[in-house]
Write a protein that holds these residues in place. Structure first.
Motif, PDB file in Angstrom:
ATOM      1  N   GLY A 171       0.863  -1.017  -0.257  1.00  0.00           N
ATOM      2  CA  GLY A 171      -0.585   0.140   0.033  1.00  0.00           C
ATOM      3  C   GLY A 171       0.458   1.044  -0.174  1.00  0.00           C
ATOM      4  O   GLY A 171       2.109   0.678   0.021  1.00  0.00           O
ATOM      5  N   MET A 172       0.323   2.334   0.019  1.00  0.00           N
ATOM      6  CA  MET A 172       1.193   3.068  -0.404  1.00  0.00           C
ATOM      7  C   MET A 172       0.587   4.315   0.277  1.00  0.00           C
ATOM      8  O   MET A 172      -0.621   4.457   0.289  1.00  0.00           O
ATOM      9  CB  MET A 172       1.758   3.710  -1.997  1.00  0.00           C
ATOM     10  N   ALA A 173       0.769   5.570   0.362  1.00  0.00           N
ATOM     11  CA  ALA A 173       1.286   6.800   1.050  1.00  0.00           C
ATOM     12  C   ALA A 173       1.945   8.195   0.646  1.00  0.00           C
ATOM     13  O   ALA A 173       2.878   7.559  -0.149  1.00  0.00           O
ATOM     14  CB  ALA A 173       0.919   6.823   2.697  1.00  0.00           C
ATOM     15  N   LEU A 174       1.784   9.286   0.519  1.00  0.00           N
ATOM     16  CA  LEU A 174       2.135  10.191   0.264  1.00  0.00           C
ATOM     17  C   LEU A 174       2.513  11.360   1.946  1.00  0.00           C
ATOM     18  O   LEU A 174       1.751  11.419   2.586  1.00  0.00           O
ATOM     19  CB  LEU A 174       1.915  11.152  -0.896  1.00  0.00           C
ATOM     20  N   ASN A 175       3.507  11.360   1.620  1.00  0.00           N
ATOM     21  CA  ASN A 175       4.718  12.999   2.642  1.00  0.00           C
ATOM     22  C   ASN A 175       4.818  14.095   1.736  1.00  0.00           C
ATOM     23  O   ASN A 175       5.062  13.917   1.316  1.00  0.00           O
ATOM     24  CB  ASN A 175       5.422  12.290   3.099  1.00  0.00           C
ATOM     25  N   ALA A 176       3.523  14.720   2.408  1.00  0.00           N
ATOM     26  CA  ALA A 176       3.194  16.046   1.873  1.00  0.00           C
ATOM     27  C   ALA A 176       2.733  17.091   3.323  1.00  0.00           C
ATOM     28  O   ALA A 176       2.109  16.600   3.648  1.00  0.00           O
ATOM     29  CB  ALA A 176       2.758  16.290   0.512  1.00  0.00           C
ATOM     30  N   ASN A 177       3.569  18.444   3.498  1.00  0.00           N
ATOM     31  CA  ASN A 177       2.742  19.449   4.869  1.00  0.00           C
ATOM     32  C   ASN A 177       1.783  20.612   3.696  1.00  0.00           C
ATOM     33  O   ASN A 177       1.991  20.210   1.932  1.00  0.00           O
ATOM     34  CB  ASN A 177       4.065  19.814   4.719  1.00  0.00           C
ATOM     35  N   GLY A 178       1.376  20.943   3.927  1.00  0.00           N
ATOM     36  CA  GLY A 178       0.413  21.913   3.386  1.00  0.00           C
ATOM     37  C   GLY A 178      -0.874  21.195   2.789  1.00  0.00           C
ATOM     38  O   GLY A 178      -1.751  20.185   3.772  1.00  0.00           O
ATOM     39  N   ASP A 179      -1.715  21.197   2.636  1.00  0.00           N
ATOM     40  CA  ASP A 179      -3.524  21.878   2.560  1.00  0.00           C
ATOM     41  C   ASP A 179      -3.225  20.584   0.998  1.00  0.00           C
ATOM     42  O   ASP A 179      -2.246  20.021  -0.287  1.00  0.00           O
ATOM     43  CB  ASP A 179      -3.818  22.702   1.095  1.00  0.00           C
ATOM     44  N   ALA A 180      -3.117  19.005   1.450  1.00  0.00           N
ATOM     45  CA  ALA A 180      -3.270  17.834   1.132  1.00  0.00           C
ATOM     46  C   ALA A 180      -4.391  18.246  -0.008  1.00  0.00           C
ATOM     47  O   ALA A 180      -4.058  16.362  -0.750  1.00  0.00           O
ATOM     48  CB  ALA A 180      -3.975  16.641   2.499  1.00  0.00           C
ATOM     49  N   SER A 181      -5.347  19.146   0.152  1.00  0.00           N
ATOM     50  CA  SER A 181      -6.655  18.385  -1.113  1.00  0.00           C
ATOM     51  C   SER A 181      -5.414  18.441  -2.841  1.00  0.00           C
ATOM     52  O   SER A 181      -6.348  18.041  -3.198  1.00  0.00           O
ATOM     53  CB  SER A 181      -7.618  19.911  -0.787  1.00  0.00           C
ATOM     54  N   ARG A 182      -4.298  18.953  -2.885  1.00  0.00           N
ATOM     55  CA  ARG A 182      -4.098  19.071  -4.189  1.00  0.00           C
ATOM     56  C   ARG A 182      -3.395  18.031  -4.393  1.00  0.00           C
ATOM     57  O   ARG A 182      -3.298  17.426  -5.331  1.00  0.00           O
ATOM     58  CB  ARG A 182      -2.936  20.283  -3.358  1.00  0.00           C
ATOM     59  N   PHE A 183      -3.208  17.095  -3.871  1.00  0.00           N
ATOM     60  CA  PHE A 183      -3.339  15.278  -4.018  1.00  0.00           C
ATOM     61  C   PHE A 183      -3.817  14.420  -4.190  1.00  0.00           C
ATOM     62  O   PHE A 183      -4.111  13.980  -4.451  1.00  0.00           O
ATOM     63  CB  PHE A 183      -1.565  14.942  -2.830  1.00  0.00           C
ATOM     64  N   ALA A 184      -5.856  14.886  -3.951  1.00  0.00           N
ATOM     65  CA  ALA A 184      -6.410  14.639  -3.842  1.00  0.00           C
ATOM     66  C   ALA A 184      -6.612  13.266  -5.100  1.00  0.00           C
ATOM     67  O   ALA A 184      -7.681  12.446  -4.426  1.00  0.00           O
ATOM     68  CB  ALA A 184      -7.985  15.190  -3.889  1.00  0.00           C
ATOM     69  N   ALA A 185      -6.700  13.164  -6.281  1.00  0.00           N
ATOM     70  CA  ALA A 185      -6.598  12.959  -6.825  1.00  0.00           C
ATOM     71  C   ALA A 185      -6.076  11.079  -7.276  1.00  0.00           C
ATOM     72  O   ALA A 185      -6.254  10.877  -8.037  1.00  0.00           O
ATOM     73  CB  ALA A 185      -5.972  13.502  -9.124  1.00  0.00           C
ATOM     74  N   LEU A 186      -4.913  12.053  -6.658  1.00  0.00           N
ATOM     75  CA  LEU A 186      -3.788   9.972  -6.259  1.00  0.00           C
ATOM     76  C   LEU A 186      -4.468   9.175  -5.705  1.00  0.00           C
ATOM     77  O   LEU A 186      -4.315   7.971  -5.845  1.00  0.00           O
ATOM     78  CB  LEU A 186      -2.245  10.801  -5.822  1.00  0.00           C
ATOM     79  N   GLY A 187      -5.656   9.374  -5.094  1.00  0.00           N
ATOM     80  CA  GLY A 187      -5.993   8.803  -4.209  1.00  0.00           C
ATOM     81  C   GLY A 187      -5.436   7.537  -3.129  1.00  0.00           C
ATOM     82  O   GLY A 187      -5.626   6.581  -2.770  1.00  0.00           O
ATOM     83  N   VAL A 188      -4.355   8.444  -2.636  1.00  0.00           N
ATOM     84  CA  VAL A 188      -3.715   7.541  -1.178  1.00  0.00           C
ATOM     85  C   VAL A 188      -3.036   8.565  -0.154  1.00  0.00           C
ATOM     86  O   VAL A 188      -4.544  10.203  -0.347  1.00  0.00           O
ATOM     87  CB  VAL A 188      -2.059   7.591  -1.903  1.00  0.00           C
ATOM     88  N   PRO A 189      -3.307   8.342   0.952  1.00  0.00           N
ATOM     89  CA  PRO A 189      -3.279   8.909   2.047  1.00  0.00           C
ATOM     90  C   PRO A 189      -2.223  10.259   1.997  1.00  0.00           C
ATOM     91  O   PRO A 189      -0.963   9.663   1.504  1.00  0.00           O
ATOM     92  CB  PRO A 189      -3.154   8.127   2.943  1.00  0.00           C
TER      93      PRO A 189
END
Length: 200
Positions: free
Chosen positions: A46-64
């Motif tokens: 399974g996968m997740a993305l570590n990023a700071n700031g507004d998480a919605s910019r990565f919503a299309a990726l479909g990962v936490p």
């Protein structure tokens, strides 16, 4: 060794690209992150993305999307810690981290990291090339997350200082080409486009 969870580290500030998210830059028919996820997905549970700031910019990726729990952009180790905390909640024993701006990393990254860490009570290994270690590409044990948290809170920032402290090993990738080529500048992005077009 069980299949680890994968964590893509995208917490950097991308100053040499003028800021923003390098992973969302176009590459081939998708984005850099699309390439990263396509390489990582078959190797992990399974996968997740570590990023700071507004998480919605990565919503299309479909990962936490995991944010750093340590303030002040302390670097990749904070992303590793965020990944380990997430993995603990998922019942995983290990994670493998990759960088969000490195679209052509090896398709056998995970098994080679696991092989390097074979027999370790706490599997810990970094990818390396003949030029040195690649500290954002590693296999990390969930069991050491509180140790890492304490080290970060004490001010430790350098990945290899922490991995050396725990006897971390290296998985050597000495094949031809640039398996850990990463996109830091607009010129790098042009090179990546050529590499993607050539089926790198």
């Amino acid at each position: 060794m069980k299949q680890p969870l994968g964590v893509i580290l995208a917490g950097g500030k991308a100053t040499r690209m003028g800021g923003g998210d390098k992973g969302l830059l176009p590459l081939g028919e998708g984005t850099i992150l699309d390439h990263v996820m396509a390489r990582l997905s078959p190797q992990v549970a399974g996968m997740a993305l570590n990023a700071n700031g507004d998480a919605s910019r990565f919503a299309a990726l479909g990962v936490p999307v995991l944010t750093d729990s340590i303030e002040g952009h302390p670097g990749p180790l904070a992303g590793v810690l965020a990944g380990l905390d997430w993995a603990a909640g998922e019942g995983a024993e290990t994670i493998v981290t990759v960088a969000a701006d490195t679209p052509f990393f090896p398709c056998d990254l995970v098994p080679r990291l696991q092989l390097a860490a074979e027999g370790m009570a706490q599997p810990l290994a970094l990818a390396a090339t003949p030029d040195g270690r690649q500290p954002t590409f590693g296999l990390w044990p969930v069991a050491l997350r509180d140790d890492l948290r304490a080290a970060l809170q004490e001010g430790l920032r350098k990945v290899v200082m922490w991995t050396d402290r725990h006897g971390g090993r290296e998985a050597l990738f000495d094949e031809a080409g640039e398996p850990f080529f990463n996109v830091n500048t607009p010129g790098d992005l042009e090179k990546a486009q050529a590499m993607a077009g050539g089926g790198a």
